[in-house]
Design a protein around this motif. Structure first.
Motif, short mmCIF file in Angstrom:
data_model
loop_
_atom_site.label_atom_id
_atom_site.label_comp_id
_atom_site.label_asym_id
_atom_site.label_seq_id
_atom_site.Cartn_x
_atom_site.Cartn_y
_atom_site.Cartn_z
N GLN A 468 0.88 -3.61 7.00
CA GLN A 468 0.13 -2.83 5.81
C GLN A 468 -0.16 -1.85 6.86
O GLN A 468 -0.50 -1.37 7.61
CB GLN A 468 -0.41 -3.17 4.91
CG GLN A 468 -1.64 -4.37 5.09
CD GLN A 468 -2.08 -4.97 3.83
OE1 GLN A 468 -1.45 -5.81 4.11
NE2 GLN A 468 -3.73 -4.68 4.31
N SER A 469 0.61 -0.18 5.99
CA SER A 469 0.31 0.83 6.74
C SER A 469 0.87 0.53 8.05
O SER A 469 1.56 0.85 8.61
CB SER A 469 -1.74 0.91 5.36
OG SER A 469 -2.50 2.30 5.91
N GLY A 472 2.08 -2.06 9.56
CA GLY A 472 3.77 -0.70 9.10
C GLY A 472 4.27 0.06 10.34
O GLY A 472 5.27 -0.68 10.46
N LEU A 491 4.73 -2.72 4.65
CA LEU A 491 4.40 -2.48 3.59
C LEU A 491 3.22 -0.79 3.27
O LEU A 491 2.30 -0.98 4.49
CB LEU A 491 3.05 -3.50 2.73
CG LEU A 491 3.22 -5.06 2.51
CD1 LEU A 491 4.33 -5.59 3.46
CD2 LEU A 491 2.51 -5.42 1.83
N TYR A 492 4.49 -0.13 2.87
CA TYR A 492 3.51 1.24 2.36
C TYR A 492 3.18 1.41 4.25
O TYR A 492 2.24 2.12 4.28
CB TYR A 492 2.58 1.54 1.79
CG TYR A 492 1.93 0.20 1.45
CD1 TYR A 492 0.07 0.70 2.69
CD2 TYR A 492 1.96 -0.78 0.71
CE1 TYR A 492 -0.37 -0.88 2.10
CE2 TYR A 492 1.16 -1.39 0.98
CZ TYR A 492 -0.28 -2.08 1.19
OH TYR A 492 -1.12 -3.07 1.17
N GLY A 579 -0.99 0.80 -1.65
CA GLY A 579 -2.02 -0.93 -1.35
C GLY A 579 -0.92 -0.77 -3.23
O GLY A 579 -1.14 -0.37 -3.89
#
Length: 605
Positions: A468-469, A472, A491-492, A579
């Motif tokens: 994520q973030s 990612g 994820l983003y 998120g």
């Protein structure tokens, strides 16, 4: 609310996995009780809770989200002032007030395009101190202000960022942290200390600069000032006398996590010593220490993550997670060591326990992961989901995670990697990504996969990545660098560092220069510019209101991959930001992710 252990079937486990693993936070305590935020299991909104006289109750409505958006990550979204609580509404950042006895919430303070965080009550003057951020995310400015029913007073301005205002018990001295671009608060920041006049304005101010970064200043019971600084390589406590900083203890370890949010508290200094957190092999431990920092007893030994601390009289309050328990609010009497659980998220009766795995990252460095294994029959090797945390200076902890449990129920092993650049392992480890992001973290992901395969712990043909973030970004660069993994989920996640540097919010606007270097380096390290080396399919999850990683970057990356013949799916959540918070959206995300991995070789008989 007592801690509960329950037996969950797979559907119930999925619903629990859709709740944030650390769904409690922003802890405060005083003579009127204990206050904290907890994510509502239905709406996902963070509600303000109050514990008093032996019972806990939610103060804010279930549909109202209590959250600061200062710096994009918030923190310090509430405080008590007299018989009311003051808090920040997440949707428009207006300050509201509410009586402790209940009733409707009332608007208290707002200004156009303005956000508030790091709230601190000044009861002597019946006002609230706050970090105020004004303007849009890219061109915003900050100052430290005092607010009351009559108006607004600017206490400090001129720096780019502010954090951690703290007062002495008599309200006559104030300390805070400030820093300027292009730095992040863990790279270069300074401590400011000021005397206040009877009208609450600053009459005298001086600055302590240890040559590195500071965080979480706290006035002790004797009014001495203690701050956490990493100028010797670790986040360690120092007692300040004038410009002289005396180390408290000499254990070379981090004592606080990387400061991404406002208003965090991981150390306290009541009479005759302190309460101090320390990291050991990535796990948090809590100690009662004397004035020199020497430990004489460990508190809350079942905790492996400390989310926040607060104290009133003889009671220590803590929000913790442990290897065998979900997030909970506990209190400990420092006199007789009585311990009580005041509020807890449900914990299943069979939580998977993490195993520490360490592997060489270089001739002199090692990286670690916390690995959760499923129950498998015979010599069957499970597929692996390797998770990369965000930040990239955040960290993974050895704690019960309902999502990890759900994955293990589906037959997957789950590995939470702390690659170089992660927090909680000292300044040198945190700074290893300087100019090397997208390279060293990729090496670490591959090294961990090789280690788990060499130990015959996972199936070498069924390895998957999830991040994520910033995680990612690592996932995508790993898939562009090796065919070791069957598929990945971003994820983003960051896809285009050049565009991100020009579009992201002000807080991180200079960070990518440090992580990657000049424009050429950013271009070369961006997954969107490495399309011809992708083979494995990717699924992207993205919030439509994300101000950190903008949605058009994710959509462009997915389309570009499809143009190269690589399978790429996008799941867009229009109302989410940086998120995915709403439980229904999280359930959708988890189910789609499982189906994606299963369709690409991860199906478990």
């Amino acid at each position: 609310m007592n801690e509960s252990r329950v037996h969950l079937n797979s559907d119930e486990a999925l619903h629990q996995a859709a709740s944030p693993a650390d769904g409690l936070g922003d802890l405060r305590a005083d003579e009127s009780g204990v206050f904290w935020l907890a994510a509502d299991p239905v709406s996902g909104a963070r509600r303000l809770w109050h514990w008093c006289d032996g019972r806990a109750k939610a103060l804010t409505p279930s549909e109202m989200d209590v959250a600061s958006h200062v710096n994009g990550y918030g923190g310090g979204a509430h405080t008590r002032l007299g018989d009311t609580v003051i808090f920040v509404a997440g949707d428009h950042q207006m300050l509201y007030r509410q009586k402790l006895t209940g009733g409707d919430v009332q608007p208290w303070w707002s200004q156009p395009e303005t956000r508030y965080g790091g709230l601190l009550a000044d009861p002597l003057r019946q006002r609230v101190l706050a970090v105020e951020e004004k303007g849009n995310s890219r061109d915003a400015s900050q100052c430290l202000v005092a607010l009351n029913d009559d108006g607004r007073c600017v206490l400090a301005e001129g720096a780019d960022f502010y954090d951690a205002p703290t007062l002495t018990a008599d309200g006559m001295r104030l300390a805070w942290v400030e820093w300027n671009l292009p730095h992040m608060p863990w790279q270069r920041s300074r401590l400011c200390i000021a005397d206040l006049g009877s009208d609450g304005r600053i009459v005298q101010q001086h600055t302590w600069d240890g040559g590195s970064a500071v965080t979480q200043p706290r006035f002790a019971a004797d009014s001495s000032l203690i701050v956490i600084s990493d100028h010797r390589g670790w986040w360690q406590p120092y007692r300040l006398t004038g410009d002289t900083a005396q180390a408290i203890g000499d254990i070379p370890t981090d004592h606080v996590p990387t400061p991404w949010q406002l208003g965090e508290c991981h150390h306290l200094w009541p009479k005759e010593g302190g309460l101090l957190m320390r990291f050991q092999e990535g796990a948090a431990t809590l100690w009662q220490v004397d004035e020199q920092g020497h430990a004489h007893r460990r508190l809350l030994p079942e905790a492996s993550r400390i989310i926040g601390l607060a104290m009133h009289e003889q009671w220590l309050y803590a929000i913790t997670q442990g290897q065998s328990h979900a997030a909970r609010l506990v209190r400990v009497n420092l006199g007789d060591e009585r311990q009580e659980t005041l509020f807890a998220l449900p914990t299943p009766d069979d939580p998977p326990l993490p195993t520490l795995i360490s592997t060489p990252a270089s001739e002199t460095e090692r990286v670690t992961a916390f690995v959760y294994f499923p129950d498998v029959a015979g010599d069957t090797l499970p597929p692996l989901i390797m998770r990369i945390h965000g930040g990239p200076t955040a960290a993974s902890y050895p704690v019960f995670d309902p999502l990890a449990r759900w994955w293990t129920l589906q037959g997957y092993a789950v590995a939470d990697l702390n690659p170089r650049g992660s927090g909680n392992w000292g300044r040198a480890f945190r700074e290893r990504l300087a100019g090397q992001w997208g390279r060293l973290d990729v090496d670490d992901a591959v090294a961990l996969a090789d280690e788990l395969v060499a130990r015959r712990l996972v199936d070498p043909e069924r390895l998957f990545l999830r991040g994520q973030s910033a995680g990612g970004f690592t996932v995508l660069n790993t898939l562009a660098s090796t065919q070791r993994f069957r598929a990945g989920a971003s994820l983003y996640g960051v896809t285009d560092a050049v565009r991100l540097a020009s579009q992201t919010h002000r807080f991180e606007s200079g960070y990518l220069d440090w992580l990657l270097g000049d424009e050429t380096a950013k271009h070369d390290a961006s997954p969107v510019n490495r399309l011809d080396t992708f083979v494995a399919p990717v699924i992207f999850f993205q919030g439509g209101r994300d101000a950190v990683v903008l949605p058009d970057q994710t959509l462009f990356m997915a389309a570009a991959l499809r143009g190269q013949g690589v399978k790429a799916e996008v799941v867009l959540f229009p109302e989410e930001g940086h998120g995915i918070r709403h439980p229904a959206n999280r359930r959708r995300l988890i189910a789609r992710e499982l189906a994606f991995f299963a369709a690409h070789g991860g199906d478990v008989p």
